[in-house]
Scaffold this motif. Sequence first.
Motif, PDB file in Angstrom:
ATOM      1  N   LEU A 177       0.865  -1.180   0.000  1.00  0.00           N
ATOM      2  CA  LEU A 177       0.000   0.000   0.000  1.00  0.00           C
ATOM      3  C   LEU A 177       0.897   1.225   0.000  1.00  0.00           C
ATOM      4  O   LEU A 177       1.877   1.307   0.770  1.00  0.00           O
ATOM      5  N   HIS A 178       0.580   2.151  -0.892  1.00  0.00           N
ATOM      6  CA  HIS A 178       1.347   3.392  -1.012  1.00  0.00           C
ATOM      7  C   HIS A 178       0.618   4.457  -0.192  1.00  0.00           C
ATOM      8  O   HIS A 178      -0.541   4.771  -0.454  1.00  0.00           O
ATOM      9  N   VAL A 179       1.309   4.976   0.816  1.00  0.00           N
ATOM     10  CA  VAL A 179       0.696   5.883   1.782  1.00  0.00           C
ATOM     11  C   VAL A 179       1.312   7.276   1.581  1.00  0.00           C
ATOM     12  O   VAL A 179       2.491   7.494   1.885  1.00  0.00           O
ATOM     13  N   ASP A 180       0.528   8.185   1.034  1.00  0.00           N
ATOM     14  CA  ASP A 180       1.037   9.524   0.715  1.00  0.00           C
ATOM     15  C   ASP A 180       0.921  10.435   1.928  1.00  0.00           C
ATOM     16  O   ASP A 180      -0.189  10.726   2.399  1.00  0.00           O
ATOM     17  N   ILE A 181       2.063  10.914   2.399  1.00  0.00           N
ATOM     18  CA  ILE A 181       2.102  11.802   3.564  1.00  0.00           C
ATOM     19  C   ILE A 181       2.492  13.206   3.073  1.00  0.00           C
ATOM     20  O   ILE A 181       3.588  13.387   2.521  1.00  0.00           O
ATOM     21  N   CYS A 195       5.613   4.374   2.566  1.00  0.00           N
ATOM     22  CA  CYS A 195       5.221   5.731   2.957  1.00  0.00           C
ATOM     23  C   CYS A 195       5.995   6.756   2.142  1.00  0.00           C
ATOM     24  O   CYS A 195       7.226   6.853   2.250  1.00  0.00           O
ATOM     25  N   HIS A 196       5.266   7.474   1.312  1.00  0.00           N
ATOM     26  CA  HIS A 196       5.848   8.490   0.427  1.00  0.00           C
ATOM     27  C   HIS A 196       5.784   9.819   1.174  1.00  0.00           C
ATOM     28  O   HIS A 196       4.732  10.436   1.274  1.00  0.00           O
ATOM     29  N   MET A 197       6.949  10.232   1.687  1.00  0.00           N
ATOM     30  CA  MET A 197       7.007  11.356   2.622  1.00  0.00           C
ATOM     31  C   MET A 197       7.206  12.665   1.861  1.00  0.00           C
ATOM     32  O   MET A 197       8.341  13.074   1.596  1.00  0.00           O
ATOM     33  N   MET A 198       6.106  13.325   1.544  1.00  0.00           N
ATOM     34  CA  MET A 198       6.192  14.625   0.858  1.00  0.00           C
ATOM     35  C   MET A 198       6.196  15.715   1.925  1.00  0.00           C
ATOM     36  O   MET A 198       5.242  16.470   2.100  1.00  0.00           O
ATOM     37  N   ILE A 199       7.307  15.728   2.672  1.00  0.00           N
ATOM     38  CA  ILE A 199       7.402  16.612   3.843  1.00  0.00           C
ATOM     39  C   ILE A 199       8.771  17.273   3.890  1.00  0.00           C
ATOM     40  O   ILE A 199       9.765  16.733   3.394  1.00  0.00           O
ATOM     41  N   VAL A 210       7.431   4.181  -9.974  1.00  0.00           N
ATOM     42  CA  VAL A 210       6.861   5.355 -10.657  1.00  0.00           C
ATOM     43  C   VAL A 210       5.536   5.680  -9.987  1.00  0.00           C
ATOM     44  O   VAL A 210       4.816   4.781  -9.546  1.00  0.00           O
ATOM     45  N   ASP A 211       5.229   6.981  -9.941  1.00  0.00           N
ATOM     46  CA  ASP A 211       4.061   7.428  -9.168  1.00  0.00           C
ATOM     47  C   ASP A 211       3.479   8.671  -9.818  1.00  0.00           C
ATOM     48  O   ASP A 211       4.165   9.684  -9.960  1.00  0.00           O
ATOM     49  N   GLY A 212       2.215   8.552 -10.213  1.00  0.00           N
ATOM     50  CA  GLY A 212       1.500   9.694 -10.764  1.00  0.00           C
ATOM     51  C   GLY A 212       0.981   9.414 -12.158  1.00  0.00           C
ATOM     52  O   GLY A 212       1.749   9.228 -13.093  1.00  0.00           O
TER      53      GLY A 212
HETATM   54 FE   LIG Z   1       2.832   9.068  -3.878  1.00  0.00          FE
END
Ligand SMILES: [Fe+2]
Length: 254
Positions: free
Chosen positions: A34-38, A75-79, A203-205
């Motif tokens: 599971l890809h968890v976007d933070i 966990c994709h950490m966009m922080i 790859v994501d998006g």
């Molecule tokens: Fe993502």
Amino acid sequence: MAPPAIIAPSILSANFANLGHDCSKKMEQGADWLHVDIMDGHFVPNMTIGCPVVSQIRGCVDRPSEPCGRGTFDCHMMIMEPHKWVGEFKKAGCDLYCFHYEAAVSSVAATDPTDKETTARTSPKQLIRYIHEESMQAGIAIKPDTPVDVLWDIIESEDPAERPDMVLVMTVHPGFGGQKFMASELPKVAALRERYPDLNIEVDGGLGLGTIEQAADAGANVIVAGSAVFGAQDPADVIAKLRQAVQKRRGAEL
Ligand SMILES: [Fe+2]
Ligand SMILES: O=C(CO)[C@@H](O)[C@H](O)COP(=O)(O)O
């Protein structure tokens, strides 16, 4: 040969009023991870969830029995300041902590070199080391404006503890689900695959049945898909078809 196909639905497109159920359902429908976007509202112009929610949904999905195994919470950490959240996300149930290169290089110098968290802010390599010390897999992500060659030195670190387990090439500008796939990013994937045949390349998006062939041909093996999976009439069929496209590319290498 490229590593196996891994399909990671992005829970950003789930029904957040029913998140635990949606997560376990996607696993039943054939998801690997599971890809968890933070998102923190600073690194990207949007906010999502934090540790309390991750920890609650962790209880709905069996833990992986091996690194990068089934049930991995990616966990994709966009922080900003990604070093600050490593320990908390480990406790919440994160298995793979994927930070953004751009956030890690904008951090400041260490003020207390004896402290692991403080040292982790000094460079992407030190942050990867810290993530490994916390017993998680480490991923490093790049945005569309970042050239891929900034990664060579990190992936080829002399010390294996400072090498990433996965590279994420964003195929949209991070911040929102449901955006249009940017094929302009695929040469980065191809360059990574040529240099590193065994590396997990995500790859994501904008990934879905209309774009998967291109991404798989370029060499991606970890496929994030949010709207294409959660919005599908038959999510299990979409997950299976995404997997087949990646496996076909692997088969062609034999
Ligand atoms: Fe993502
Ligand atoms: O990280 C992000 C967006 O910043 C992604 O993970 C998206 O959530 C993917 O959604 P789709 O483009 O597949 O709908």
